[in-house]
Every structure is written in structure tokens, then in C-alpha cells.
Scaffold this active site. Structure first.
Site, PDB file in Angstrom:
ATOM      1  N   LYS A  29       0.848  -1.204   0.000  1.00  0.00           N
ATOM      2  CA  LYS A  29       0.000   0.000   0.000  1.00  0.00           C
ATOM      3  C   LYS A  29       0.879   1.247   0.000  1.00  0.00           C
ATOM      4  CE  LYS A  29      -1.714   1.594   4.012  1.00  0.00           C
ATOM      5  NZ  LYS A  29      -1.393   3.003   4.343  1.00  0.00           N
ATOM      6  N   ASN A  30       1.913   1.246   0.876  1.00  0.00           N
ATOM      7  CA  ASN A  30       2.691   2.472   1.071  1.00  0.00           C
ATOM      8  C   ASN A  30       3.717   2.722  -0.021  1.00  0.00           C
ATOM      9  OD1 ASN A  30       1.135   2.923   3.262  1.00  0.00           O
ATOM     10  ND2 ASN A  30       2.651   2.243   4.759  1.00  0.00           N
ATOM     11  N   CYS A 123      -4.922  12.504  12.273  1.00  0.00           N
ATOM     12  CA  CYS A 123      -5.723  11.279  12.285  1.00  0.00           C
ATOM     13  C   CYS A 123      -5.561  10.685  13.681  1.00  0.00           C
ATOM     14  CB  CYS A 123      -5.250  10.320  11.201  1.00  0.00           C
ATOM     15  SG  CYS A 123      -3.656   9.622  11.554  1.00  0.00           S
ATOM     16  N   ARG A 128       0.113  14.436  12.343  1.00  0.00           N
ATOM     17  CA  ARG A 128       0.609  14.197  10.978  1.00  0.00           C
ATOM     18  C   ARG A 128       0.973  15.514  10.277  1.00  0.00           C
ATOM     19  NH1 ARG A 128      -1.200   8.988   9.733  1.00  0.00           N
ATOM     20  NH2 ARG A 128       0.485   8.921   8.243  1.00  0.00           N
ATOM     21  N   ASP A 311       4.410   0.407  11.971  1.00  0.00           N
ATOM     22  CA  ASP A 311       3.174  -0.174  11.433  1.00  0.00           C
ATOM     23  C   ASP A 311       2.944  -1.602  11.908  1.00  0.00           C
ATOM     24  OD1 ASP A 311       3.503   1.470   8.202  1.00  0.00           O
ATOM     25  OD2 ASP A 311       2.824   2.184  10.160  1.00  0.00           O
ATOM     26  N   ARG A 403      -8.737  -0.571   4.271  1.00  0.00           N
ATOM     27  CA  ARG A 403      -7.892   0.472   3.663  1.00  0.00           C
ATOM     28  C   ARG A 403      -6.532  -0.112   3.275  1.00  0.00           C
ATOM     29  NH1 ARG A 403      -7.558   6.091   6.675  1.00  0.00           N
ATOM     30  NH2 ARG A 403      -6.152   6.265   4.915  1.00  0.00           N
TER      31      ARG A 403
HETATM   32  C1  EPZ Z   1       4.207   6.807   6.111  1.00  0.00           C
HETATM   33  O1  EPZ Z   1       3.498   7.853   6.730  1.00  0.00           O
HETATM   34  C2  EPZ Z   1       3.245   5.624   6.042  1.00  0.00           C
HETATM   35  N1  EPZ Z   1       2.064   5.970   5.263  1.00  0.00           N
HETATM   36  C3  EPZ Z   1       2.812   5.223   7.450  1.00  0.00           C
HETATM   37  O2  EPZ Z   1       1.990   4.051   7.340  1.00  0.00           O
HETATM   38  C4  EPZ Z   1       4.065   4.864   8.258  1.00  0.00           C
HETATM   39  O3  EPZ Z   1       3.680   4.556   9.573  1.00  0.00           O
HETATM   40  C5  EPZ Z   1       5.032   6.054   8.256  1.00  0.00           C
HETATM   41  O4  EPZ Z   1       5.351   6.424   6.893  1.00  0.00           O
HETATM   42  C6  EPZ Z   1       6.330   5.724   8.979  1.00  0.00           C
HETATM   43  O5  EPZ Z   1       6.929   4.603   8.397  1.00  0.00           O
HETATM   44  C7  EPZ Z   1       2.144   5.940   3.901  1.00  0.00           C
HETATM   45  O6  EPZ Z   1       3.189   5.668   3.336  1.00  0.00           O
HETATM   46  C8  EPZ Z   1       0.882   6.270   3.155  1.00  0.00           C
HETATM   47  P1  EPZ Z   1       6.390  10.226   8.201  1.00  0.00           P
HETATM   48  P2  EPZ Z   1       4.101   9.369   6.716  1.00  0.00           P
HETATM   49  O7  EPZ Z   1       6.318  11.452   7.356  1.00  0.00           O
HETATM   50  O8  EPZ Z   1       4.765   9.622   5.426  1.00  0.00           O
HETATM   51  C9  EPZ Z   1       6.230  13.523  11.691  1.00  0.00           C
HETATM   52  C10 EPZ Z   1       0.107   2.703   7.680  1.00  0.00           C
HETATM   53  O9  EPZ Z   1      -0.421   2.201   8.691  1.00  0.00           O
HETATM   54  N2  EPZ Z   1       6.292  14.509  10.602  1.00  0.00           N
HETATM   55  O10 EPZ Z   1       7.648   9.421   8.226  1.00  0.00           O
HETATM   56  O11 EPZ Z   1       3.033  10.288   7.168  1.00  0.00           O
HETATM   57  C11 EPZ Z   1       4.874  12.855  11.713  1.00  0.00           C
HETATM   58  O12 EPZ Z   1       3.969  13.653  12.449  1.00  0.00           O
HETATM   59  C12 EPZ Z   1       0.613   4.136   7.724  1.00  0.00           C
HETATM   60  O13 EPZ Z   1       0.253   2.115   6.586  1.00  0.00           O
HETATM   61  C13 EPZ Z   1       6.439  15.843  10.916  1.00  0.00           C
HETATM   62  O14 EPZ Z   1       6.517  16.223  12.080  1.00  0.00           O
HETATM   63  O15 EPZ Z   1       5.203   9.228   7.873  1.00  0.00           O
HETATM   64  C14 EPZ Z   1       5.150  11.541  12.367  1.00  0.00           C
HETATM   65  O16 EPZ Z   1       5.129  11.695  13.774  1.00  0.00           O
HETATM   66  C15 EPZ Z   1       0.402   4.795   9.090  1.00  0.00           C
HETATM   67  N3  EPZ Z   1       6.471  16.757   9.896  1.00  0.00           N
HETATM   68  C16 EPZ Z   1       6.569  11.206  11.915  1.00  0.00           C
HETATM   69  O17 EPZ Z   1       7.136  12.439  11.435  1.00  0.00           O
HETATM   70  C17 EPZ Z   1       6.390  16.383   8.577  1.00  0.00           C
HETATM   71  O18 EPZ Z   1       6.451  17.256   7.680  1.00  0.00           O
HETATM   72  C18 EPZ Z   1       6.618  10.160  10.814  1.00  0.00           C
HETATM   73  O19 EPZ Z   1       5.980  10.688   9.688  1.00  0.00           O
HETATM   74  C19 EPZ Z   1       6.232  15.003   8.281  1.00  0.00           C
HETATM   75  C20 EPZ Z   1       6.196  14.079   9.307  1.00  0.00           C
END
Ligand code: EPZ
Length: 447
Positions: A29-30, A123, A128, A311, A403
């Protein structure tokens, strides 16, 4: 889905069965969601194979069509053509449905020089934020305004630049990678995310003609400004789906193999399973788990890849309820990823949380009841718990699970699980709190 109303669907799981067999993994998915967004970078047709049949993909297809791209599907492949009619406005309703829609921002500003994206809300698992995305695009020369709930990105020509990330954000790395392909000169993303899905996106972009070095490392270099062409690409297997079914096999003391995933993508996770006393055998794109002895407690801290995947955190907590001792799980990636603990405790898990730590004092005997999935991975954890709980567990909110898990019921049944998907309306309290006579799920299945 088989015609169920989205929010009424529930899974009825009767515990006590050992899962045995093989699971053919779906595409990740990701990764698939990002490859669909990357298809916007060219007017040529792109073909993406091994796309999982999950509702998030449906949402992204709707998004691409709302932007003016043509999307056609056949079997597990999607054909995308983002021709001259492409526009740059991503509507609130779709972004609200799926936060990952923010991933169209980079490709749109690369292709059109502008993008207007509704601010993605938070969420269940955290606010996020997207500040790393925005700051990175500004370093590439884009102007970003946030106005009336929309992010407006404009550029009259992106320029390559060093883009250090404060945190190896997956989404920010992906958005900036895609924008950098259109930025004149070299972009160097420092402290980039290293997830396998990032490597898959880089392979896809290279297939389109992008010049990228360092995929999978913390430093990714992009020589931008070259026109990109169409590509045919198969999505990597879903490592989170794999980990989920492997955990179910270990929890039920069965023997489960996943097919299609390179074990390297689950590095530390498999090491933790072994430390718990699970037998793990690795082959070419085949991982097999079995367990015939007790489970030992372990401590787990989620981290960006190659650390322990956040995850898989909720599902792993379920396995840890069976361990002979106390385990501590620390969630370092998201602010609020213990939401499912309250529901797990209604099954008897006895998990205590304090801040970013969850304490699981095993062994515990779980007993089935009605529970509500709060989010995608929490839902998977509740199904895992239902497989080992005494009696019947009714997992509501299955739309969360749909999802990210293609045909979870078919795959569980293929492993011998006693599981039924039901769209009954609200059931009377009596029928859901008391465990119905053994075999009801089985009988219902035969009707
Ligand atoms: C991706 O989310 C995945 N989703 C998530 O999977 C996964 O848990 C996550 O990466 C970490 O591996 C998809 O790929 C669609 P991040 P993403 O940006 O890109 C903070 C699932 O269950 N952050 O690495 O949103 C953020 O708040 C989902 O399949 C900022 O502060 O993850 C979080 O605490 C859930 N500012 C942390 O970093 C930003 O600009 C990780 O976020 C961006 C992120």
C-alpha cells in the site's frame, strides 16, 4: 468489497485455530499510492502492476481522476495517463479521506508549477504535520502559502538545492524526490527516509528516466530537469501485510509462510520474533514462522527503517501478551499510536501505557467480545487478538482494515482461520456479548 455497507461490515473471529499455510502477499500500500502519484510527472502512459485491491488505492484513483488524469484498471494493474488536461487542485473531501493524498503535491508542482492541496487533517495516530514537506519545497524555490485550509504551492521553475530533513520523514522524502526530478541542477536530500517503499519509488522514477543516486541511504542525489517518460513497474510486496500474517502464525502456534517478500525488508522485526522464541526460516522471497514452545518477553522501540516498523507495533503487542514475562514497547514515530490499547484491554490484554511506553505483562488469556477498530493497524491487531482469544470476537470498523489489507478474510480463511465477514445491522446486546454456541461462525459460513 462484496457489497457490504462500508461502515457496518464486521469480522467475526473464533479463536483457538492454529493458522497453517501460505499467504501470497499483495503489493505494498505504502508504495502503490506513491507510484500512482508519481505517474503525474509525465504525459506518457504508466502501467503499475501488483496494485493491491484496497480502498486507499480506490481513493487515490479518484484523486488522480479529479485532477484530470485517466486511470484504467485490469486485473491487478492500473494504467495512468496524466495528459494535457491535468489540473493542480486536490479537493478537501479526498484529502480528508486519506491523508496520504498530500503526496500529489510534489508531482503537481513539478509538472504544472503549481498545486493547491487541502490541508490534511490529523488522524487517530497523531497530528501528521507536513512542515518538512513545505520547508523542502521552499528550498527548491517554490512559494508556499497556507490560506483558508489550503496549501498553495507555486513555482516558476524549481531549482536543485541541498534539502536537509530534520527527521527522515517518509512522505517528505517522497514529495521532495518527485519535485526534485523537475528542479534544474542537483538536489541532495540529507537524512532521507530509507524505507523499502522509498527504494521502490526511486526505481519507478529511474524507470521514467530520472537520474537518482543513493536510494535506500540517508543521502539521495537527484539530477533534475530532464523530461520523464512512461514506465511499466511492479510494486514491491507489502512488508506490513507480511509481518501481520507472520505474527498471526506465531500467536496461534501454527506455521505460516508469506510469499513474495524479500526478508531483508523485515530485518529487525524477524530478529525480534526470534528473540521471542519464534522459529523463523528465510528463503528467496519466502518467510516461514512456527512456534512450538513458550514465548519470551522482549523490549521494542519503533524507529524509522531499518528500525522496528511502527506499522507492526500494535500487532506485535498482541503476541507479547502471550510471553512469559513483561515487555516494554516504546513508540517513537507517532504521537498517539496506542489508541487500540483500550480495545485490546477489553479482550483482557492488561496493557498499561504511560506516554510513549506500553507495558505488557504476560502471559494473559484473552477472551472474545465486541471491539471497535480505531484505525488500520489497530484493526489488524484486534483481529490478531481474536485469533487467540477464547470464544468469539466481533471486530467492528472493518472499513479501517479494508484500507490496507487486500481480502483479509480470504487470506485468513486460506490459513484455516474460523472467520466470517458480516454486514448485519446493529446486533442486540445479548447476541454479541454472550459467546454464541461453538461452531456458529462455521455454520453461518455454510449458509
Ligand atoms: C508513512 O506515513 C506511512 N504511510 C505510514 O503508514 C508509516 O507509519 C510512516 O510512513 C512511517 O513509516 C504511507 O506511506 C501512506 P512520516 P508518513 O512522514 O509519510 C512527523 C500505515 O499504517 N512529521 O515518516 O506520514 C509525523 O507527524 C501508515 O500504513 C512531521 O513532524 O510518515 C510523524 O510523527 C500509518 N512533519 C513522523 O514524522 C512532517 O512534515 C513520521 O511521519 C512530516 C512528518
Amino acid at each position: 468489497m462484496d457489497g457490504l455497507s462500508e461502515h457496518d461490515a464486521r469480522l467475526l473471529v473464533r479463536g483457538g485455530r492454529r493458522l497453517e499455510g501460505e499467504v501470497v502477499l499483495s503489493g505494498a500500500k505504502n508504495s502503490a499510492l506513491k507510484l500512482l502519484a508519481a505517474s503525474l510527472l509525465t504525459a506518457d502512459p504508466c502501467v503499475i502492476r501488483r496494485v493491491p485491491r484496497i480502498t486507499d488505492v480506490g481513493t487515490m484513483v479518484t484523486m488522480l481522476r479529479a485532477l484530470g488524469a485517466e486511470v484504467a484498471g485490469e486485473d491487478d494493474a492500473l494504467h495512468v495517463r496524466a495528459g494535457a488536461g491535468l489540473t493542480g487542485c486536490a479537493p478537501y473531501e479526498l484529502v480528508r479521506t486519506m491523508r496520504a493524498s498530500i503526496i500529489v503535491m510534489g508531482p503537481l508542482v513539478a509538472r504544472l508549477g503549481e498545486a493547491t492541496i487541502a490541508m490534511p487533517g490529523g488522524c487517530n495516530i497523531g497530528p501528521r504535520r507536513i512542515d518538512f514537506h513545505i520547508r523542502g519545497l521552499e528550498k527548491l524555490g517554490a512559494r508556499v502559502d497556507i490560506d483558508h485550509g489550503f496549501i498553495r504551492v507555486r513555482s516558476d521553475g524549481l531549482r536543485g538545492a541541498p534539502v536537509p530533513l530534520d527527521y527522515p520523514s517518509v512522505g517528505a522524502t517522497e514529495n521532495l524526490l518527485m519535485a526534485a526530478t523537475a528542479a534544474e541542477g542537483e538536489t541532495v536530500i540529507e537524512n532521507a527516509a530509507r524505507e523499502p517503499e522509498i527504494m521502490d519509488l526511486c526505481a519507478f522514477l529511474q524507470g521514467m528516466g530520472a537520474e537518482i543516486e543513493g536510494a535506500g541511504t540517508s543521502t539521495i542525489r537527484v539530477a533534475g530537469g530532464r523530461p520523464l517518460h512512461g514506465v511499466v513497474h511492479s510494486v514491491i510486496a507489502d512488508r506490513v501485510e507480511a509481518g501481520t500474517y507472520l505474527l498471526m502464525g506465531a500467536a496461534t502456534q501454527g506455521r505460516v509462510s508469506t510469499l513474495g517478500l524479500d526478508p531483508v525488508h523485515l530485518g529487525l522485526f524477524l530478529a525480534k520474533l526470534r528473540a521471542m522464541g519464534v522459529q523463523v526460516d528465510e528463503g528467496h522471497e519466502r518467510i516461514t514462522v512456527s512456534r512450538d514452545g513458550p514465548l519470551f518477553p522482549v523490549d521494542i522501540a519503533t524507529l524509522p527503517h531499518p528500525g522496528f516498523a511502527t506499522d507492526l507495533q500494535a500487532q506485535t503487542m498482541v503476541l507479547l501478551t502471550l510471553a512469559q514475562g513483561t515487555s516494554i514497547v516504546t513508540e517513537n514515530v507517532f504521537e498517539n499510536r496506542f489508541v487500540v490499547v483500550d480495545e485490546l484491554n477489553r479482550l483482557g490484554a492488561g496493557i498499561e501505557t504511560t506516554g510513549h511506553h506500553a507495558v505488557i505483562a504476560g502471559p494473559r488469556s484473552l477472551s472474545g467480545t465486541v471491539v471497535e477498530a480505531p484505525d488500520l493497524r489497530g484493526g489488524a491487531a484486534l483481529v490478531t487478538a481474536g485469533l487467540i482469544a477464547d470464544g468469539l470476537t466481533e471486530v467492528r470498523g472493518v472499513h479501517h482494515i479494508d484500507r490496507g489489507y487486500e481480502d483479509i478474510m480470504g487470506k485468513l480463511r486460506g490459513l484455516g482461520a474460523d472467520v466470517l465477514r458480516s454486514a448485519d445491522g446493529p446486533r442486540t446486546g445479548a447476541s454479541t456479548t454472550a459467546s454464541p454456541p461453538a461452531g456458529e461462525v462455521e455454520r453461518a459460513r455454510r449458509t
